[in-house]
Design a protein around this motif. Structure first.
Motif, PDB file in Angstrom:
ATOM      1  N   GLU A 169       1.434  17.006 -14.755  1.00 28.10           N
ATOM      2  CA  GLU A 169       2.807  16.553 -15.014  1.00 28.10           C
ATOM      3  C   GLU A 169       3.027  15.130 -14.515  1.00 28.10           C
ATOM      4  N   GLY A 170       1.937  14.419 -14.261  1.00 28.55           N
ATOM      5  CA  GLY A 170       2.047  12.981 -13.994  1.00 28.55           C
ATOM      6  C   GLY A 170       2.233  12.609 -12.538  1.00 28.55           C
ATOM      7  N   LEU A 171       1.860  13.498 -11.620  1.00 29.22           N
ATOM      8  CA  LEU A 171       2.042  13.215 -10.189  1.00 29.22           C
ATOM      9  C   LEU A 171       1.631  11.793  -9.807  1.00 29.22           C
ATOM     10  N   PHE A 172       0.373  11.439 -10.085  1.00 29.88           N
ATOM     11  CA  PHE A 172      -0.122  10.149  -9.604  1.00 29.88           C
ATOM     12  C   PHE A 172       0.200   8.987 -10.560  1.00 29.88           C
ATOM     13  N   ASP A 173       0.695   9.303 -11.764  1.00 31.42           N
ATOM     14  CA  ASP A 173       1.169   8.238 -12.657  1.00 31.42           C
ATOM     15  C   ASP A 173       2.599   7.855 -12.289  1.00 31.42           C
TER      16      ASP A 173
ATOM     17  N   PHE B 118       4.012   8.607  -9.377  1.00 29.48           N
ATOM     18  CA  PHE B 118       4.104   8.292  -7.942  1.00 29.48           C
ATOM     19  C   PHE B 118       2.722   7.825  -7.458  1.00 29.48           C
ATOM     20  N   PRO B 119       2.311   6.618  -7.839  1.00 32.80           N
ATOM     21  CA  PRO B 119       0.951   6.183  -7.498  1.00 32.80           C
ATOM     22  C   PRO B 119       0.742   6.097  -5.986  1.00 32.80           C
ATOM     23  N   VAL B 120      -0.487   6.416  -5.586  1.00 32.90           N
ATOM     24  CA  VAL B 120      -0.878   6.290  -4.179  1.00 32.90           C
ATOM     25  C   VAL B 120      -2.251   5.617  -4.123  1.00 32.90           C
ATOM     26  N   ASP B 121      -2.581   5.049  -2.982  1.00 30.95           N
ATOM     27  CA  ASP B 121      -3.908   4.464  -2.790  1.00 30.95           C
ATOM     28  C   ASP B 121      -4.864   5.464  -2.166  1.00 30.95           C
TER      29      ASP B 121
ATOM     30  N   LYS C 276       0.818  -1.210   0.000  1.00 29.27           N
ATOM     31  CA  LYS C 276       0.000   0.000   0.000  1.00 29.27           C
ATOM     32  C   LYS C 276       0.859   1.272   0.000  1.00 29.27           C
ATOM     33  N   ARG C 277       0.269   2.358  -0.526  1.00 32.25           N
ATOM     34  CA  ARG C 277       0.997   3.624  -0.647  1.00 32.25           C
ATOM     35  C   ARG C 277       0.098   4.756  -0.171  1.00 32.25           C
ATOM     36  N   ILE C 278       0.618   5.554   0.722  1.00 34.69           N
ATOM     37  CA  ILE C 278      -0.145   6.717   1.202  1.00 34.69           C
ATOM     38  C   ILE C 278       0.533   7.994   0.712  1.00 34.69           C
ATOM     39  N   GLY C 279      -0.274   8.942   0.250  1.00 35.83           N
ATOM     40  CA  GLY C 279       0.236  10.269  -0.118  1.00 35.83           C
ATOM     41  C   GLY C 279      -0.196  11.279   0.936  1.00 35.83           C
ATOM     42  N   ILE C 280       0.728  12.137   1.347  1.00 39.66           N
ATOM     43  CA  ILE C 280       0.366  13.243   2.252  1.00 39.66           C
ATOM     44  C   ILE C 280       0.913  14.524   1.620  1.00 39.66           C
ATOM     45  N   ARG C 281       0.049  15.517   1.519  1.00 37.21           N
ATOM     46  CA  ARG C 281       0.416  16.725   0.786  1.00 37.21           C
ATOM     47  C   ARG C 281       0.446  17.956   1.696  1.00 37.21           C
ATOM     48  N   ALA C 282       1.462  18.793   1.467  1.00 35.07           N
ATOM     49  CA  ALA C 282       1.533  20.115   2.117  1.00 35.07           C
ATOM     50  C   ALA C 282       1.743  21.155   1.020  1.00 35.07           C
ATOM     51  N   ASP C 283       1.257  22.359   1.253  1.00 31.42           N
ATOM     52  CA  ASP C 283       1.475  23.442   0.294  1.00 31.42           C
ATOM     53  C   ASP C 283       2.602  24.355   0.799  1.00 31.42           C
ATOM     54  N   MET C 284       3.182  25.155  -0.092  1.00 27.99           N
ATOM     55  CA  MET C 284       4.408  25.902   0.254  1.00 27.99           C
ATOM     56  C   MET C 284       4.329  27.398  -0.012  1.00 27.99           C
ATOM     57  N   ASP C 285       3.318  27.863  -0.741  1.00 27.53           N
ATOM     58  CA  ASP C 285       3.358  29.246  -1.239  1.00 27.53           C
ATOM     59  C   ASP C 285       2.777  30.265  -0.263  1.00 27.53           C
TER      60      ASP C 285
END
Ligand SMILES: [Zn+2]
Ligand SMILES: [Zn+2]
Length: 395
Positions: free
Chosen positions: A158-162, A164-167, A80-89
């Motif tokens: 730009e292919g984020l989830f292709d 770097f796939p996540v569930d 399994k793969r988990i994605g966690i996202r933070a913003d920077m701007d």
């Protein structure tokens, strides 16, 4: 600088470890605050983040949507793969907090706490790399340009989830006015869509004393604004939510001159695609029909912004349960309500299952206010939460 609220559940190894180096992360948050960067210009921020992640052993991909980063860490046999996202701007706002770490960049300010969001994820990243108990893949996504609604979309394009796939993918936002360190979860629509319209009502100007020789766009506009109220009250299902606001109106220069045209700027919010489409259809139609009834015409430039942010039920249930188990029921708000602000994480949740949650920033100035500051006391509990979520997801 103890950053851990008293309401947390029994101490655990994650809390203890993070408490051991929290000062370093508070200093880092203040450094980000001092050097804010606008959308797609987060070069310094991105460089610091990438070098820290590399030093902890992550495989770091940079340059996604310009300054975006995906850091990957795989452990054990888990699939399994988990994605966690933070913003920077940061935002184009002149800071007036007077803090010792106030913005060094004139006219640019971290007024939405993205300095804090990035720091929280880094504090979690360090723990996961050094002591995280999981089997599977952690992907940490650092996104540019949330404030202009372009960063998430561009990373996906730009292919984020292709690449770097996540569930599932998760994200959070601090929330002023919600008690410090309290967590809020909303299944389904959690934040509104945001669209804009610029409408020009065009008539025929002339002398204010001879209205019969003109087509008065001011009168047509007045009628249009009144009629506009019927979209929410008569067209939208009363059980649904919609906001239509005329925030700007400009016409004319003198009391005795009827102008040629009037320009209006509107913002629209909703929680569903069907209401959003209804607004997009009704508002231009109404503008044209109202203008026409006075012999004027209407040019409508309707600009789509973000869709509504729709949290997936299963992932939201999991995210909430982790908070209850790991942090305790006293830090999980019951009945947390959706917010009418908007967030471009909505695009990630259109691409992947996941959930976006809220963490109370305490009694601070509101977001996007020149007096706002991110509350450093929530770095530790929020980082601890990301660790627990990743460990639970990748058991
Ligand atoms: Zn913002
Ligand atoms: Zn924000």
């Amino acid at each position: 600088m103890n950053a851990i609220p008293k309401t947390l559940k029994a101490h655990d190894e994650v809390e203890t470890a993070i408490a051991g180096y929290i000062d370093e992360f508070i200093a880092l948050r203040r450094d980000f605050h001092q050097y804010p960067e606008l959308a797609f210009q987060e070069r310094r921020t991105s460089k610091i983040i990438a070098s820290k992640l590399s030093s902890w052993g992550y495989e770091v991909a940079t340059g996604i949507a310009g300054t975006g980063i995906v850091a990957t860490l795989t452990r054990g046999e888990g699939q399994k793969r988990i994605g966690i996202r933070a913003d920077m701007d940061a935002l184009p706002i002149e800071e007036t907090t007077g803090l010792s770490y106030e913005s060094n960049n004139p006219g640019v300010m971290h007024a939405c706490g993205h300095d804090g969001h990035a720091t929280i994820l880094l504090a979690a990243a360090r723990y996961l790399a050094e002591q995280g108990k999981f089997s599977g893949t952690v992907r940490l996504i650092f996104q540019p340009a949330e404030e202009i609604g372009a960063g998430a979309r561009k990373m996906i394009a730009e292919g984020l989830f292709d690449r770097f796939p996540v569930d599932a993918v998760f994200g959070l936002h601090n929330w002023p006015g919600v008690a410090e360190g309290q967590f809020g979860f909303v299944a389904g629509p959690a934040m509104a869509s945001v669209d804009q319209a610029v409408i020009r009502i065009v008539g025929k100007g002339g002398h204010g004393a001879e209205p019969h020789r003109t087509v008065d766009p001011v009168l047509a506009t007045a009628s249009f604004i009144t009629a506009l109220q019927s979209v929410v009250s008569r067209n939208v299902d009363p059980q649904e939510m919609a906001v239509v606001t005329v925030g700007s109106i400009h016409a004319g220069t003198a009391s005795n001159v009827i102008p040629d045209s009037v320009e209006l700027k509107l913002t629209m919010r909703s929680f569903s695609d069907s209401v959003r489409q209804q607004l997009q259809q009704r508002i231009p139609a109404l503008a044209r029909a109202q203008a026409e009834s006075f012999g004027a015409s209407a040019d409508v430039d309707y600009r789509l912004g973000f869709p509504a942010l729709i949290n997936h039920a299963h992932e939201t249930g999991l995210a909430r349960q982790v908070a209850l188990d790991a942090l305790g029921s006293d830090v999980v708000e019951s009945g947390f309500r959706p917010r009418t602000a908007s967030e471009d994480f909505a695009f990630m949740l259109q691409a992947q299952p996941g959930s976006y949650l809220f963490v109370g920033n305490g009694d601070s100035a509101p977001l996007h206010n020149p007096q706002y500051d991110f509350n450093d006391a929530i770095i530790a509990p929020a980082a601890r939460y990301w660790v627990r979520l990743a460990e639970a997801f990748l058991q």
